[in-house]
Write an enzyme that holds these catalytic residues in place. Structure first.
Site, PDB file in Angstrom:
ATOM      1  N   ARG A  68      -0.924  17.005   6.222  1.00 42.08           N
ATOM      2  CA  ARG A  68      -0.131  15.773   6.161  1.00 42.08           C
ATOM      3  C   ARG A  68      -1.035  14.567   5.917  1.00 42.08           C
ATOM      4  O   ARG A  68      -0.670  13.634   5.190  1.00 42.08           O
ATOM      5  CB  ARG A  68       0.689  15.604   7.446  1.00 42.08           C
ATOM      6  N   ARG A 123      -8.521  -2.657  -5.513  1.00 43.35           N
ATOM      7  CA  ARG A 123      -9.812  -2.574  -6.185  1.00 43.35           C
ATOM      8  C   ARG A 123     -10.900  -3.383  -5.479  1.00 43.35           C
ATOM      9  O   ARG A 123     -12.085  -3.221  -5.773  1.00 43.35           O
ATOM     10  CB  ARG A 123      -9.677  -3.051  -7.641  1.00 43.35           C
ATOM     11  N   LYS A 170       2.558  -0.493  10.821  1.00 43.66           N
ATOM     12  CA  LYS A 170       3.564  -0.116  11.815  1.00 43.66           C
ATOM     13  C   LYS A 170       4.370  -1.309  12.333  1.00 43.66           C
ATOM     14  O   LYS A 170       5.083  -1.189  13.332  1.00 43.66           O
ATOM     15  CB  LYS A 170       2.891   0.587  13.010  1.00 43.66           C
TER      16      LYS A 170
END
Length: 299
Positions: A68, A123, A170
């Site tokens: 995962r 980048r 989150k």
């Protein structure tokens, strides 16, 4: 209610003051385990992570967690710069350095690394990823069934931020948890974009109705490894289990409710939005699934 309980609440353990932490190939004391303020994870939440538990010398479902992690890294176009084997070895080396055998929890984190300037573009992360493993002595201590409050925050559509992605971003879940605590509950029950019951801010959610186990379709939630193990255990043990849409009406009148996650395994839910679920205590199906899961982990 002021005595908030968390699904990640653990016994105090003084040994955690002296743990050793893996950072980019080195295992160092806690005070030395630092990353730059230019780290893209710190700056932008640009990274992915896994939580793992150590039972009796073995990391539970390790291969699935590593799979995962690498799937998530590929999804956000992040080159971990290590093979699956070398990531596993880093975990085992950190475990050995800490002398841990059981009741430990690891948080394995990968960010896009240090940025050359404090802006968004990926980048600007040119030095390669930062990889850290925090490993703590951790025995769950959840003294009573969890209380939940439904919140307005949703787990979103895949084209906004796919909830299947275990990312460092989150904030949506944190805001949901804050809303639940403001309402006097421990954690948040989050709906999906159609208003069906989905997940909590930290765990997957199940109810039990008339001997059947229900959970969400999985379309709008983190597809937890413990969640899948519970579904698999139900199927193997002839317990009717359904991944389906269901509403708060179905939920309030359920016989039982419980949460699943790597840390707490199966955590009973006592009340939701002030409604007592079943007896308000751990129900017989939750208890049976905990026994089956413990046997699976022990195997």
């Amino acid at each position: 209610m002021t005595d908030h309980v968390s699904t990640h609440q653990a016994e105090e353990d003084a040994r955690n003051e002296d743990i050793l932490i893996y950072v980019n190939g080195k295992i160092v004391p806690k005070a030395q385990a630092v990353v730059s303020v230019y780290d893209s994870g710190f700056m932008l939440g640009d990274g992915v992570w896994e939580g793992l538990r150590l039972y009796n010398g073995r990391w539970s479902f390790l291969e699935e967690h590593i799979d995962r992690l690498f799937d998530a890294a590929k999804a956000i176009d992040l080159d971990i710069g290590m093979t699956r084997e070398s990531v596993t070895n880093a975990l085992l080396e950190t475990q050995k350095a800490n002398g841990m055998h059981s009741d430990a929890h690891a948080r394995l984190m990968v960010t896009r690394g240090v940025k050359t300037r404090p802006f968004q573009h990926p980048r600007l992360s040119q030095q390669g990823p930062n990889i850290a493993i925090i490993m703590e002595h951790s025995r769950p201590r959840i003294p009573r069934p969890i209380t939940l409050a439904t919140v307005p925050h949703l787990r979103g559509l895949p084209m906004t931020q796919d909830p299947k992605l275990n990312s460092h971003s989150k904030l949506n879940c944190i805001l949901a948890c804050i809303a639940a605590q403001k309402a006097g509950a421990d954690e948040a029950l989050m709906l999906d974009v159609h208003g069906f019951v989905n997940t909590t801010n930290a765990c997957n959610f199940f109810i039990v109705r008339k001997g059947q186990v229900w959970t969400s379709t999985g379309d709008y939630c983190m597809n937890g490894i413990t969640r899948q193990k519970v579904i698999d255990l139900c199927r193997v043990n002839d317990i009717p289990v359904f991944e389906r849409n269901f509403s708060l009406v179905d939920t309030y009148s359920a016989d039982e409710a419980f949460l699943t996650g790597t840390f707490g395994a199966q955590t009973p839910v006592g009340t939701i939005d002030g409604r007592t679920i079943g007896t308000g205590q751990m129900g017989p199906m939750t208890e049976r699934l905990r026994i089956l899961y413990k046997a699976l982990v022990g195997a």
